[in-house]
Every structure is written in structure tokens, then in C-alpha cells.
Design an enzyme around this catalytic site. Sequence first.
Site, PDB file in Angstrom:
ATOM      1  N   LYS A 123       0.833  -1.200   0.000  1.00 54.78           N
ATOM      2  CA  LYS A 123       0.000   0.000   0.000  1.00 54.78           C
ATOM      3  C   LYS A 123       0.871   1.254   0.000  1.00 54.78           C
ATOM      4  CE  LYS A 123      -2.716   2.873   3.048  1.00 54.78           C
ATOM      5  NZ  LYS A 123      -3.231   3.057   4.414  1.00 54.78           N
TER       6      LYS A 123
ATOM      7  N   ASP B  28      -6.653   0.932   0.502  1.00 60.62           N
ATOM      8  CA  ASP B  28      -6.833   1.374   1.878  1.00 60.62           C
ATOM      9  C   ASP B  28      -8.239   0.987   2.318  1.00 60.62           C
ATOM     10  OD1 ASP B  28      -8.488   3.158   0.584  1.00 60.62           O
ATOM     11  OD2 ASP B  28      -7.872   4.873   1.811  1.00 60.62           O
TER      12      ASP B  28
END
Length: 307
Positions: free
Chosen positions: A205, A224
Site C-alpha cells: 500500500k 486502503d
Amino acid sequence: MDLTAIEYPLEDIFRLPGGEKGVNLDKMSAMVRGMVPRQPAKSGRQAGVSKQRVAKTSVARPTRTKPAFSQAKPKQTVKARGSNPLAPERIAQILSRLDQQYPDVTCALQHRDAWELLVATILSAQSTDVNVNRVTPVLFKKYPRVQDFARLQPEELQPDIYSTGFFRNKAKSVIGAAQKVVSDFGGKVPENMKDLLTLPGVARKTANVVLGTWFKQNEGVVVDTHVHRISYRLELTKQNDPKKIEQDLMKIIPQEKWTQFSHQIIWHGRKLCIARSPRCVDCPLENLCHAADKTWSTVEVHTAAKA
């Protein structure tokens, strides 16, 4: 007593050999003594009762018969229309509407270079971008270079990032990443996925945020909490693991749109598709969304499409 004057029942009268009438003397003597067989009352009450009782027992009650199974009306069922949530035309409509709604969005984390973006992304874990943006300006003014972070002890950094949560682990990650960048990469944040993943506190991420936002490289999709939730509601994935969600999205979203799609979905989750109370009536994707927890809908909902 003149016995001939008494009227006898016919069954008690018989003819003598000379043709004269005779009577049954046994019955006659009984009647003379007053032993008369009991007769129905003249009022007719007993007769009426007996007739009424007979009428009750003699009338047959109608019986109710249930209709045969074949005669019962079948329940009307509505068959759900088949749909393919991953159909190319549906994906194209989703992307087109996101472009119209969020044409120029980018990462909400404030930064001036790759290092500041890296630090801000690490601090954003389990926190909000708004909170991180309150912390980082003061933090980068106090420690302007990556080398300044590399010389810190975790206890020195913890008070500065306390409000972002998990400040002890984050302090170790930021300082460890700074030391690795200084020692292995000459003080510059690496520009590829492989090297970025060697930095403490950096997973896919964070690496995708840095590569896509600063270096303009579409190496993956940022997953996310917003991307996770909305992708599930739009039935773009059935997975819960961020890595698997990313792989599903990379299969259906054109690579050149990976970074932009992530930013658009993140902004969409903040503005309209809010977790607790989505504003479905204002959503440009409303008639393409079949989520079970919609607050307003013009299309059928799918019970499995719920984050």
C-alpha cells in the site's frame, strides 16, 4: 261392568267360532285393574322432543374437503435477473463517472518530496489524512532531511507523532526507513517496488502510494480502507485480504488508471460513499451499485454486496 262397552285395541280382538267377537282376557283383566300401558302425553311435548332428536341425528352435517394439491395456487416468485458485475461495459461506466466526478484528485497527504510522502503514508496507518496533515508540517520543519530522522532515537520521535496513534511502532518504522534510505540508497527514496519493500514499515500500500503519486508509476492499486469497502460494495471483488483485492482490481482496471482509480475511490469514500451513512441519492454510481446497505436505490440490491 259391561265389558262389551269397552273399546279394545284391534290386536286384542279376535273372532269366536260362532262369529262373535272375543277379547284377550289377560289383557282385559290387566286394564280393569288399572294397569294401562303408558301412552305418550296428549300435549305432544314428548313426541315433539323425540321428533326433534330424530331430526338432529338424521340430518347429515356437510363435510369440508380440502382442495387437492394440484388445485392449490402456486406462490408467485420473482427470479433475479442474472448480471455480471465485472462486465467490461460496467467497468467502463464506473471509470467514466468517476472521471467526471473527481477529474483532478490526487493524494490527500501533504508532501514536498518522496521522503515526506513516505513518512506521511507510514503515519496515516490507522489514522486520518486530516490528522496526519496537522502533524507533518511541524515534523518536517523540525527534521527537514532524511538524515535528521536517521539520527533520532524512537523515544525522541514519539511525542511528535503521538496523535497519529500507534506512535511507538510508527517511530521505529520511520527511523528504520530513514536509516535504510541513507545507508543503502544514498539518501534517496528508491523508485521501484522491490527496493521500497525492503524499507521498515513499508508494504505494498505505502509503496503504491509513493510510486504512483510521486514517481508516476502504476505498479499496483492502493488498497486502503475506502478502496477495500467500496470495491466490495460495487462487487469488484469478493476478497477481504488487501493483497487479493489488489490482484482482483488489477485484472479489471486498465493499468494506466490504477493510481487515479485509487485516489478517486478514496475521495468517493470520504465525500459520498460514507461507511455509516452513504449518500446514495447523490452518488453518480447509484444505478450501477447493488449494495445491500444502500440508503436509497433505483435498482435491485444484492445481499452479498455489503462491506
